[in-house]
Design an enzyme around this catalytic site. Structure first.
Site, PDB file in Angstrom:
ATOM      1  N   GLY A   1      31.167  53.396  53.883  1.00  0.00           N
ATOM      2  CA  GLY A   1      31.719  52.726  52.695  1.00  0.00           C
ATOM      3  C   GLY A   1      33.071  53.320  52.306  1.00  0.00           C
TER       4      GLY A   1
ATOM      5  N   GLY B   1      35.988  52.123  52.786  1.00  0.00           N
ATOM      6  CA  GLY B   1      36.895  51.110  52.249  1.00  0.00           C
ATOM      7  C   GLY B   1      36.816  51.018  50.738  1.00  0.00           C
TER       8      GLY B   1
ATOM      9  N   ASN C   1      38.341  48.481  66.172  1.00  0.00           N
ATOM     10  CA  ASN C   1      36.886  48.698  66.183  1.00  0.00           C
ATOM     11  C   ASN C   1      36.363  48.897  64.767  1.00  0.00           C
ATOM     12  OD1 ASN C   1      38.337  51.108  66.053  1.00  0.00           O
ATOM     13  ND2 ASN C   1      36.939  52.262  67.344  1.00  0.00           N
TER      14      ASN C   1
ATOM     15  N   GLY D   1      36.081  48.217  60.622  1.00  0.00           N
ATOM     16  CA  GLY D   1      36.018  46.974  59.861  1.00  0.00           C
ATOM     17  C   GLY D   1      35.727  47.269  58.414  1.00  0.00           C
TER      18      GLY D   1
ATOM     19  N   ARG E   1      49.373  57.708  80.739  1.00  0.00           N
ATOM     20  CA  ARG E   1      50.765  57.229  80.619  1.00  0.00           C
ATOM     21  C   ARG E   1      51.017  55.971  81.441  1.00  0.00           C
ATOM     22  NH1 ARG E   1      51.542  63.024  81.862  1.00  0.00           N
ATOM     23  NH2 ARG E   1      49.347  62.557  82.207  1.00  0.00           N
TER      24      ARG E   1
ATOM     25  N   GLN F   1      35.724  55.101  61.459  1.00  0.00           N
ATOM     26  CA  GLN F   1      34.487  55.687  62.030  1.00  0.00           C
ATOM     27  C   GLN F   1      34.088  56.953  61.255  1.00  0.00           C
ATOM     28  OE1 GLN F   1      37.137  54.926  64.659  1.00  0.00           O
ATOM     29  NE2 GLN F   1      36.361  52.910  64.274  1.00  0.00           N
TER      30      GLN F   1
ATOM     31  N   LYS G   1      26.175  53.793  48.193  1.00  0.00           N
ATOM     32  CA  LYS G   1      24.967  52.974  48.378  1.00  0.00           C
ATOM     33  C   LYS G   1      23.699  53.613  47.808  1.00  0.00           C
ATOM     34  CE  LYS G   1      26.208  49.658  51.779  1.00  0.00           C
ATOM     35  NZ  LYS G   1      25.879  48.993  53.037  1.00  0.00           N
TER      36      LYS G   1
ATOM     37  N   ASP H   1      22.298  52.796  45.173  1.00  0.00           N
ATOM     38  CA  ASP H   1      21.478  51.708  44.623  1.00  0.00           C
ATOM     39  C   ASP H   1      20.436  51.215  45.625  1.00  0.00           C
ATOM     40  OD1 ASP H   1      24.031  50.993  45.826  1.00  0.00           O
ATOM     41  OD2 ASP H   1      23.393  48.902  45.614  1.00  0.00           O
TER      42      ASP H   1
HETATM   43  P1  IMP Z   1      34.222  51.984  70.434  1.00  0.00           P
HETATM   44  O1  IMP Z   1      34.864  52.685  69.290  1.00  0.00           O
HETATM   45  O2  IMP Z   1      34.378  50.491  70.360  1.00  0.00           O
HETATM   46  O3  IMP Z   1      34.592  52.558  71.775  1.00  0.00           O
HETATM   47  O4  IMP Z   1      32.643  52.231  70.306  1.00  0.00           O
HETATM   48  C1  IMP Z   1      32.050  53.508  70.528  1.00  0.00           C
HETATM   49  C2  IMP Z   1      30.944  53.760  69.517  1.00  0.00           C
HETATM   50  O5  IMP Z   1      31.505  53.859  68.211  1.00  0.00           O
HETATM   51  C3  IMP Z   1      29.905  52.639  69.449  1.00  0.00           C
HETATM   52  O6  IMP Z   1      28.656  53.231  69.168  1.00  0.00           O
HETATM   53  C4  IMP Z   1      30.366  51.830  68.249  1.00  0.00           C
HETATM   54  O7  IMP Z   1      29.308  51.103  67.670  1.00  0.00           O
HETATM   55  C5  IMP Z   1      30.868  52.922  67.345  1.00  0.00           C
HETATM   56  N1  IMP Z   1      31.856  52.447  66.377  1.00  0.00           N
HETATM   57  C6  IMP Z   1      33.158  52.124  66.606  1.00  0.00           C
HETATM   58  N2  IMP Z   1      33.758  51.735  65.474  1.00  0.00           N
HETATM   59  C7  IMP Z   1      32.823  51.825  64.503  1.00  0.00           C
HETATM   60  C8  IMP Z   1      32.849  51.585  63.095  1.00  0.00           C
HETATM   61  O8  IMP Z   1      33.860  51.202  62.491  1.00  0.00           O
HETATM   62  N3  IMP Z   1      31.681  51.814  62.442  1.00  0.00           N
HETATM   63  C9  IMP Z   1      30.562  52.261  63.060  1.00  0.00           C
HETATM   64  N4  IMP Z   1      30.491  52.490  64.365  1.00  0.00           N
HETATM   65  C10 IMP Z   1      31.614  52.284  65.074  1.00  0.00           C
END
Ligand code: IMP
Length: 408
Positions: free
Chosen positions: A15, A17, A38, A40, A140, A210, A317, A319
């Site tokens: 959380g 964001g 990756n 979000g 590279r 992440q 979270k 709640d």
């Molecule tokens: P990658 O980053 O796409 O290479 O994924 C490698 C691992 O990191 C996988 O287990 C993904 O589910 C996890 N992962 C990557 N980005 C996120 C994120 O934003 N939230 C949670 N898990 C993530």
């Protein structure tokens, strides 16, 4: 005042964001420094919900937005996000660093091919080309953003390299034109801009992607992402002096989730996991995969806190815990009959660790308001503060900005 570094202390999706958004008013800019599309974060505009992957949080606050050199950047995803923001009338000033590594269709395909090759040992990546892009940078092989916009690049070697994986090459012609278009008037030197802001007492939030346990070196390798997620990496990946890291705030979800494969000692299965998943809307923002659910893991958290020097925590979270009848926290692991409280010692065999839990009075049905937290909640927070040796500065008790409790 100083810069604020906001990082996730679990396996992502803590959380962050919301916490960035909460503090954004007090800062002049928000910068991404690691990962790529990756990540979000979900943003609600009117009655619609959007997920942004590359643009930093805080985009609704009209702050200066930065994508720093440590990010691997997929220009087509950036284009989609910029178009969406424009359509919604959201205005901001975005600077992309010229040293960002590009993610081309080659890396996205390589990600998918590697996952297939791994078979039942697949990592469960987001297939956004993150690992291959960082690898191509280390080799590279791939041009950077600045090379693309200056026309000073050659993809011949990248294509040769790619043909080791697959013979038929994706056509990059349109990709190049589209990428140049989206990037050419947005590229600059993010390090210099942030340094100048800091020199004139303007401060920036560094938004982590992440979480610590997904760090390429210090996480649960190989089930990790391709980037570094530790706070230490922030100045390095933004080209700033170490002290620019400012305050390191760790974001922790009141329970644990993980998307993708890999060890997860406190994982729950069955009805309880499903109840938490549903109440907590625990589905991947990028891939929509159901997130794996587990209890809070103090062994892992102590490690994340220690290696990042975290002093302040935002707990999110909370709640969701009022919707379930049990309340447990993992305080140690059992591994080969031995009790362990040190995560890094357990790490080589973490897949075999079984959790030892402490039980607490449940929060079931407890009413949470932003003016005062009930005693049962407060004493749990005090317990966590004592165990983790940190201050829980902020508690999130719902999705809205107002549903946030600042503890003094
Ligand atoms: P990658 O980053 O796409 O290479 O994924 C490698 C691992 O990191 C996988 O287990 C993904 O589910 C996890 N992962 C990557 N980005 C996120 C994120 O934003 N939230 C949670 N898990 C993530």
């Amino acid at each position: 005042v100083q810069n604020l570094s906001i990082i996730g202390l679990q396996w992502g999706d803590e959380g962050k964001g919301k916490i960035v958004d909460y503090f954004a008013d007090e800062f002049d800019g928000v910068s991404r420094y690691n990962g790529g599309s990756n990540a979000g974060h979900t943003i609600v505009i009117g009655n619609r919900t959007y997920v942004f992957h590359l643009l930093p949080s805080g985009l609704l606050k009209g702050k200066r937005l930065f994508i720093g050199p440590g990010v691997v950047l997929d220009p087509i995803i950036l284009k989609e996000e910029l178009e969406l923001a424009k359509k919604e009338g959201i205005k901001f000033d975005l600077l992309v660093d010229g040293r960002c590594t590009l993610v081309t269709p080659l890396e996205r395909e390589m990600d998918a091919i590697l996952e297939t090759l791994r078979g039942d040992k697949a990592l469960g990546t987001t297939k956004r080309g993150i690992g291959p892009a960082y690898a191509m940078r280390a080799l590279r092989v791939i041009p950077r953003v600045m090379d693309l916009i200056s026309g000073n690049y050659n993809l011949t070697f990248a294509k040769k390299f790619y043909s080791l994986f697959k013979k038929d090459l994706p056509d990059l012609g349109d990709w190049i034109t589209e990428s140049e278009e989206v990037l050419h008037d947005r590229v600059g030197d993010v390090s210099k801009s942030i340094l100048e802001m800091n020199e004139s007492q303007k401060w920036v939030i560094f938004e982590g992607a992440q979480g610590v346990l997904l760090d390429l070196i210090y996480g649960t390798y190989p089930y990790v992402t391709g980037a570094h997620t530790l706070a230490n990496y922030i100045p390095a990946s933004l080209g700033l002096p170490a002290k620019s890291v400012g305050i390191v705030m760790g974001v922790v979800k009141a329970y644990t989730t993980r998307v993708g494969n890999g060890p997860f000692p406190t994982e729950l299965h069955g009805g309880l996991a499903e109840a938490i998943r549903t109440s907590g809307k625990e589905y991947g923002a990028t891939t929509r995969r159901p997130r794996r659910i587990g209890w809070l893991d103090l062994v892992a958290l102590k490690y994340s806190i220690k290696i990042n020097g975290v002093e302040e925590i935002a707990l999110t979270k909370l709640d969701i815990l009022t919707k379930i009848k049990e309340m447990k926290v993992c305080t140690s692991y059992l591994l080969n009959g031995e009790e362990m409280t040190d995560f890094s010692t357990a790490l080589p065999k973490i897949g075999e660790a079984s959790p030892v839990y402490s039980e607490f009075p449940s929060f079931w049905g407890v009413e949470l308001t932003s003016s005062k937290l009930p005693r049962v909640v407060d004493s749990f927070l005090e317990y966590l503060e004592n165990e983790l040796k940190v201050t829980i500065k902020l508690v999130s008790i719902g999705e809205d900005r107002e549903e946030t409790v600042e503890r003094t």
